[in-house]
Design a protein around this motif. Structure first.
Motif, PDB file in Angstrom:
ATOM      1  N   ALA A  44      16.170  -0.211  17.171  1.00  0.00           N
ATOM      2  CA  ALA A  44      15.381   1.010  17.323  1.00  0.00           C
ATOM      3  C   ALA A  44      14.758   1.034  18.715  1.00  0.00           C
ATOM      4  O   ALA A  44      14.399  -0.014  19.273  1.00  0.00           O
ATOM      5  CB  ALA A  44      14.296   1.065  16.257  1.00  0.00           C
ATOM      6  N   GLY A  45      14.625   2.240  19.275  1.00  0.00           N
ATOM      7  CA  GLY A  45      14.025   2.388  20.601  1.00  0.00           C
ATOM      8  C   GLY A  45      12.668   1.720  20.713  1.00  0.00           C
ATOM      9  O   GLY A  45      12.340   1.115  21.737  1.00  0.00           O
ATOM     10  N   ASN A  46      11.856   1.796  19.651  1.00  0.00           N
ATOM     11  CA  ASN A  46      10.523   1.180  19.664  1.00  0.00           C
ATOM     12  C   ASN A  46      10.584  -0.343  19.736  1.00  0.00           C
ATOM     13  O   ASN A  46       9.631  -0.977  20.162  1.00  0.00           O
ATOM     14  CB  ASN A  46       9.731   1.597  18.418  1.00  0.00           C
ATOM     15  N   ASP A  47      11.687  -0.925  19.293  1.00  0.00           N
ATOM     16  CA  ASP A  47      11.828  -2.383  19.276  1.00  0.00           C
ATOM     17  C   ASP A  47      12.589  -2.936  20.486  1.00  0.00           C
ATOM     18  O   ASP A  47      12.737  -4.144  20.630  1.00  0.00           O
ATOM     19  CB  ASP A  47      12.565  -2.822  17.999  1.00  0.00           C
ATOM     20  N   VAL A  62      21.936   0.209  20.980  1.00  0.00           N
ATOM     21  CA  VAL A  62      20.754   1.061  20.943  1.00  0.00           C
ATOM     22  C   VAL A  62      21.208   2.507  21.121  1.00  0.00           C
ATOM     23  O   VAL A  62      22.214   2.769  21.790  1.00  0.00           O
ATOM     24  CB  VAL A  62      19.718   0.628  22.021  1.00  0.00           C
ATOM     25  N   LYS A  63      20.476   3.414  20.488  1.00  0.00           N
ATOM     26  CA  LYS A  63      20.788   4.838  20.599  1.00  0.00           C
ATOM     27  C   LYS A  63      19.770   5.515  21.500  1.00  0.00           C
ATOM     28  O   LYS A  63      18.619   5.092  21.577  1.00  0.00           O
ATOM     29  CB  LYS A  63      20.755   5.510  19.227  1.00  0.00           C
ATOM     30  N   GLY A  64      20.200   6.570  22.155  1.00  0.00           N
ATOM     31  CA  GLY A  64      19.292   7.339  22.998  1.00  0.00           C
ATOM     32  C   GLY A  64      19.958   8.602  23.491  1.00  0.00           C
ATOM     33  O   GLY A  64      21.115   8.887  23.164  1.00  0.00           O
ATOM     34  N   LYS A  65      19.203   9.354  24.298  1.00  0.00           N
ATOM     35  CA  LYS A  65      19.692  10.617  24.846  1.00  0.00           C
ATOM     36  C   LYS A  65      19.828  10.473  26.365  1.00  0.00           C
ATOM     37  O   LYS A  65      18.887  10.041  27.039  1.00  0.00           O
ATOM     38  CB  LYS A  65      18.743  11.757  24.511  1.00  0.00           C
ATOM     39  N   ARG A  73      30.067   9.359  40.972  1.00  0.00           N
ATOM     40  CA  ARG A  73      31.205   8.816  40.223  1.00  0.00           C
ATOM     41  C   ARG A  73      30.960   8.673  38.735  1.00  0.00           C
ATOM     42  O   ARG A  73      31.869   8.330  37.997  1.00  0.00           O
ATOM     43  CB  ARG A  73      31.585   7.431  40.757  1.00  0.00           C
ATOM     44  N   GLY A  74      29.723   8.848  38.290  1.00  0.00           N
ATOM     45  CA  GLY A  74      29.429   8.590  36.884  1.00  0.00           C
ATOM     46  C   GLY A  74      29.315   7.112  36.595  1.00  0.00           C
ATOM     47  O   GLY A  74      29.595   6.649  35.496  1.00  0.00           O
ATOM     48  N   CYS A  75      28.881   6.334  37.615  1.00  0.00           N
ATOM     49  CA  CYS A  75      28.844   4.877  37.481  1.00  0.00           C
ATOM     50  C   CYS A  75      27.535   4.356  36.904  1.00  0.00           C
ATOM     51  O   CYS A  75      27.407   3.162  36.662  1.00  0.00           O
ATOM     52  CB  CYS A  75      29.137   4.219  38.822  1.00  0.00           C
ATOM     53  N   TRP A  76      26.542   5.214  36.680  1.00  0.00           N
ATOM     54  CA  TRP A  76      25.308   4.820  36.016  1.00  0.00           C
ATOM     55  C   TRP A  76      24.744   6.013  35.265  1.00  0.00           C
ATOM     56  O   TRP A  76      25.128   7.154  35.508  1.00  0.00           O
ATOM     57  CB  TRP A  76      24.265   4.257  36.989  1.00  0.00           C
ATOM     58  N   ALA A  77      23.822   5.722  34.368  1.00  0.00           N
ATOM     59  CA  ALA A  77      23.143   6.773  33.607  1.00  0.00           C
ATOM     60  C   ALA A  77      21.752   6.285  33.230  1.00  0.00           C
ATOM     61  O   ALA A  77      21.504   5.081  33.167  1.00  0.00           O
ATOM     62  CB  ALA A  77      23.928   7.117  32.349  1.00  0.00           C
ATOM     63  N   ASN A  78      20.854   7.222  32.999  1.00  0.00           N
ATOM     64  CA  ASN A  78      19.547   6.917  32.435  1.00  0.00           C
ATOM     65  C   ASN A  78      19.541   7.455  31.015  1.00  0.00           C
ATOM     66  O   ASN A  78      19.985   8.580  30.766  1.00  0.00           O
ATOM     67  CB  ASN A  78      18.417   7.562  33.245  1.00  0.00           C
ATOM     68  N   VAL A  79      19.021   6.639  30.086  1.00  0.00           N
ATOM     69  CA  VAL A  79      19.018   7.019  28.677  1.00  0.00           C
ATOM     70  C   VAL A  79      17.594   6.892  28.137  1.00  0.00           C
ATOM     71  O   VAL A  79      16.967   5.843  28.266  1.00  0.00           O
ATOM     72  CB  VAL A  79      19.996   6.131  27.867  1.00  0.00           C
ATOM     73  N   ASP A  80      17.099   7.984  27.539  1.00  0.00           N
ATOM     74  CA  ASP A  80      15.785   8.016  26.900  1.00  0.00           C
ATOM     75  C   ASP A  80      15.931   7.385  25.521  1.00  0.00           C
ATOM     76  O   ASP A  80      16.741   7.827  24.707  1.00  0.00           O
ATOM     77  CB  ASP A  80      15.323   9.467  26.779  1.00  0.00           C
ATOM     78  N   LEU A  81      15.133   6.348  25.257  1.00  0.00           N
ATOM     79  CA  LEU A  81      15.214   5.622  23.990  1.00  0.00           C
ATOM     80  C   LEU A  81      14.404   6.290  22.877  1.00  0.00           C
ATOM     81  O   LEU A  81      14.368   5.797  21.759  1.00  0.00           O
ATOM     82  CB  LEU A  81      14.765   4.175  24.173  1.00  0.00           C
ATOM     83  N   LYS A  85      10.241   5.503  26.641  1.00  0.00           N
ATOM     84  CA  LYS A  85      10.863   4.524  27.535  1.00  0.00           C
ATOM     85  C   LYS A  85      12.300   4.935  27.825  1.00  0.00           C
ATOM     86  O   LYS A  85      12.970   5.541  26.993  1.00  0.00           O
ATOM     87  CB  LYS A  85      10.867   3.125  26.903  1.00  0.00           C
ATOM     88  N   THR A  86      12.745   4.587  29.003  1.00  0.00           N
ATOM     89  CA  THR A  86      14.139   4.830  29.363  1.00  0.00           C
ATOM     90  C   THR A  86      14.795   3.509  29.719  1.00  0.00           C
ATOM     91  O   THR A  86      14.126   2.517  30.003  1.00  0.00           O
ATOM     92  CB  THR A  86      14.271   5.797  30.558  1.00  0.00           C
ATOM     93  N   VAL A  87      16.118   3.528  29.719  1.00  0.00           N
ATOM     94  CA  VAL A  87      16.893   2.362  30.123  1.00  0.00           C
ATOM     95  C   VAL A  87      17.924   2.841  31.143  1.00  0.00           C
ATOM     96  O   VAL A  87      18.520   3.909  30.985  1.00  0.00           O
ATOM     97  CB  VAL A  87      17.536   1.643  28.912  1.00  0.00           C
ATOM     98  N   PHE A  88      18.064   2.061  32.207  1.00  0.00           N
ATOM     99  CA  PHE A  88      19.050   2.337  33.252  1.00  0.00           C
ATOM    100  C   PHE A  88      20.334   1.629  32.856  1.00  0.00           C
ATOM    101  O   PHE A  88      20.328   0.421  32.645  1.00  0.00           O
ATOM    102  CB  PHE A  88      18.534   1.828  34.599  1.00  0.00           C
TER     103      PHE A  88
END
Length: 158
Positions: A44-47, A62-65, A73-81, A85-88
């Motif tokens: 879970a995003g909280n964990d 982990v799931k996120g948006k 190039r689409g070689c990275w993304a930021n994901v909201d958990l 918090k976000t993850v690179f």
């Protein structure tokens, strides 16, 4: 000799074309980028950050948006958990890339999570990639501890 040169030129153009952002499969429910890893024990995003205490990197899902994607190039993304918090996310060994239309989609990330301090220079580079203004880039003056993820696979959920 002309025939050999023609074959080499054709091969080079074909390879270059295959690497272009436009040839990446558009984001749609069920599309998988990288390894097709079925959903298992999703953290879970909280964990997320709690799981990173001690051992790192930590294999997980982990799931996120998706909130942003490298426009070059689409070689990275930021994901909201989903917990503020976000993850690179970078793709493992640059083995695959993701399309711009992944922004706004919910995804399942499969791979390894860790925390890392990112230098001012690298933060500014990413801000340039994201087409931030000169003022926004110059405002970056401190390194930042970030949640990071090396994705072996990304599955589009919606």
């Amino acid at each position: 000799m002309k025939k050999i040169f023609g074959i080499i030129l054709f091969s080079a153009l074909t390879y270059t074309g295959a690497m272009a952002q436009g040839n990446i499969t558009p984001a749609a429910k069920g599309v998988v980028y990288g390894a097709n890893i079925g959903e298992k024990k999703v953290v879970a995003g909280n964990d997320f950050e709690q799981k990173l205490k001690g051992e790192t990197p930590v294999k997980m899902q982990v799931k996120g948006k998706v909130t942003s994607v490298c426009e070059k190039r689409g070689c990275w993304a930021n994901v909201d958990l989903g917990n503020g918090k976000t993850v690179f996310v970078k793709m493992k060994d640059y083995a695959f890339f993701v399309p711009m239309d992944l922004i706004g989609k919910s995804v399942l990330l499969s791979g390894e999570a860790y925390q890392e301090s990112t230098s001012v220079e690298e933060l500014r580079h990413y801000a340039e990639d994201a087409k931030k203004s000169k003022e926004e880039i110059e405002a970056i003056t401190q390194p930042k501890v970030n949640n990071r993820f090396t994705a072996a696979g990304i599955t589009v959920l919606d």
